[in-house]
Structure formats: structure tokens, C-alpha cells
Scaffold this motif. Structure first.
Motif, mmCIF file in Angstrom:
data_model
loop_
_atom_site.group_PDB
_atom_site.id
_atom_site.type_symbol
_atom_site.label_atom_id
_atom_site.label_comp_id
_atom_site.label_asym_id
_atom_site.label_seq_id
_atom_site.Cartn_x
_atom_site.Cartn_y
_atom_site.Cartn_z
ATOM 1 N N VAL A 249 50.028 -36.004 8.681
ATOM 2 C CA VAL A 249 50.098 -35.482 10.052
ATOM 3 C C VAL A 249 51.417 -34.736 10.254
ATOM 4 O O VAL A 249 51.443 -33.642 10.821
ATOM 5 C CB VAL A 249 49.920 -36.604 11.093
ATOM 6 C CG1 VAL A 249 50.189 -36.099 12.501
ATOM 7 C CG2 VAL A 249 48.510 -37.195 11.000
ATOM 8 N N THR A 250 52.509 -35.300 9.768
ATOM 9 C CA THR A 250 53.817 -34.641 9.879
ATOM 10 C C THR A 250 53.805 -33.290 9.176
ATOM 11 O O THR A 250 54.292 -32.290 9.713
ATOM 12 C CB THR A 250 54.920 -35.545 9.294
ATOM 13 O OG1 THR A 250 54.952 -36.773 10.054
ATOM 14 C CG2 THR A 250 56.284 -34.885 9.354
ATOM 15 N N LYS A 251 53.231 -33.233 7.983
ATOM 16 C CA LYS A 251 53.142 -31.967 7.249
ATOM 17 C C LYS A 251 52.264 -30.963 7.997
ATOM 18 O O LYS A 251 52.574 -29.771 8.042
ATOM 19 C CB LYS A 251 52.565 -32.199 5.849
ATOM 20 C CG LYS A 251 53.530 -32.793 4.870
ATOM 21 C CD LYS A 251 52.864 -32.905 3.506
ATOM 22 C CE LYS A 251 53.818 -33.383 2.451
ATOM 23 N NZ LYS A 251 53.182 -33.392 1.115
ATOM 24 N N ALA A 252 51.156 -31.435 8.559
ATOM 25 C CA ALA A 252 50.249 -30.545 9.299
ATOM 26 C C ALA A 252 50.963 -29.924 10.494
ATOM 27 O O ALA A 252 50.848 -28.721 10.747
ATOM 28 C CB ALA A 252 49.004 -31.306 9.752
ATOM 29 N N VAL A 253 51.708 -30.723 11.232
ATOM 30 C CA VAL A 253 52.440 -30.219 12.401
ATOM 31 C C VAL A 253 53.510 -29.219 11.949
ATOM 32 O O VAL A 253 53.672 -28.152 12.549
ATOM 33 C CB VAL A 253 53.039 -31.385 13.219
ATOM 34 C CG1 VAL A 253 53.985 -30.881 14.289
ATOM 35 C CG2 VAL A 253 51.907 -32.218 13.838
ATOM 36 N N ALA A 254 54.196 -29.530 10.860
ATOM 37 C CA ALA A 254 55.230 -28.621 10.346
ATOM 38 C C ALA A 254 54.643 -27.294 9.878
ATOM 39 O O ALA A 254 55.312 -26.263 9.913
ATOM 40 C CB ALA A 254 55.995 -29.288 9.202
ATOM 41 N N ALA A 255 53.373 -27.309 9.463
ATOM 42 C CA ALA A 255 52.726 -26.095 8.960
ATOM 43 C C ALA A 255 52.006 -25.310 10.048
ATOM 44 O O ALA A 255 51.363 -24.314 9.761
ATOM 45 C CB ALA A 255 51.745 -26.461 7.850
ATOM 46 N N GLY A 256 52.115 -25.758 11.307
ATOM 47 C CA GLY A 256 51.506 -25.006 12.403
ATOM 48 C C GLY A 256 50.332 -25.674 13.070
ATOM 49 O O GLY A 256 49.768 -25.135 14.016
ATOM 50 N N GLY A 257 49.952 -26.853 12.607
ATOM 51 C CA GLY A 257 48.882 -27.609 13.252
ATOM 52 C C GLY A 257 49.435 -28.421 14.412
ATOM 53 O O GLY A 257 50.631 -28.354 14.722
ATOM 54 N N THR A 258 48.584 -29.202 15.047
ATOM 55 C CA THR A 258 49.022 -30.077 16.129
ATOM 56 C C THR A 258 48.434 -31.472 15.929
ATOM 57 O O THR A 258 47.310 -31.612 15.431
ATOM 58 C CB THR A 258 48.576 -29.554 17.516
ATOM 59 O OG1 THR A 258 47.153 -29.410 17.525
ATOM 60 C CG2 THR A 258 49.201 -28.221 17.836
#
Length: 136
Positions: free
Chosen positions: A89-98
């Protein structure tokens, strides 16, 4: 031969979607990847086909929904640990996800998730078979 599953997802920008999932650590099968779609390897015999919208639309006469405004499906992936759930989840948020919501702890199951750059929801779970409440 073992069955395989291919989840097909419509995407706006294939390069952006590939970059997003690459940031999360996913790889792509080059034999089934071109300028219209990318075959993301999710696990053994499990794939997500990221297809640009015009190509995706060629498989159905039904109109596409806007995944950022309407729910179409929930992709759920198991993880080896709670830490792996949180890391993805942290990686997804860092890559532009929410992040979709706060993590949920049900004792036997820990769940958190994210929306990818096209609005598709990915739930991540860690199941603890030894915890109280787990089905036997």
C-alpha cells in the motif's frame, strides 16, 4: 495443465500503468505485452492484462465504466504477512495510487488496499489460519 486466470483491466495510459505496477514489484510477460496491452504476472498462473481502453472495448459491446467513479470489480491478492500488505500500500501511494481506507484487522484477516492510477481497487489481505475466527 493447471488453469490460469487472466483479469482484464482497461487503462488510460499503458506506460503509466506499467510504471505504477513495476514500482510495486510486479513484472510483465514480454511475449504477451505490446503497445495495446501488458501481461502483468501476479502469481503462478495468475495474470492481469492491462489493456488500453480502445483495445479493451473491442472485446465487448457493453460500454466501459470509469473505474475512478464506478466499481467494476475488486481484485484481492493474498500477502505473506501484514508487513507485506502495508509495504505494498505504501509503494502504491508513492507511485501515484491512493489508499482506499484505513487498514482493517479482523483477527484472522488483516486487510488494506489501494486504487491504482486508473481507479481499479486492489485489496491486499494476510490470512492467519491459526487466529481465532479463521475457518477450519
Amino acid at each position: 495443465m493447471h488453469r490460469q486466470i487472466y483479469v482484464n483491466l482497461a487503462v488510460d495510459d499503458l506506460s503509466r500503468s506499467k510504471a505504477f505496477f513495476s514500482h510495486l514489484g510486479f513484472e510483465f510477460e514480454p511475449r504477451f505485452t505490446n503497445d495495446q496491452g501488458a501481461c502483468m504476472i501476479v502469481g503462478e498462473n495468475i495474470y492481469a492484462m492491462l489493456l488500453i481502453k480502445p483495445f479493451f472495448q473491442s472485446f465487448s459491446h457493453k460500454p466501459l465504466c470509469d473505474a475512478s467513479k464506478s466499481i467494476e470489480a475488486l481484485m484481492c491478492l493474498s500477502c505473506d504477512s501484514r508487513a507485506q500488505v502495508d509495504r505494498l500500500v505504501t509503494k502504491a501511494v508513492a507511485a501515484g495510487g491512493t489508499a482506499t481506507r484505513q487498514p482493517q484487522d479482523y483477527g484472522f484477516m488483516y486487510e488494506h488496499g489501494f486504487e491504482d492510477v486508473d481507479g481499479h481497487i486492489w485489496q491486499l489481505i494476510h490470512l492467519d489460519p491459526d487466529a481465532s475466527g479463521a475457518a477450519s
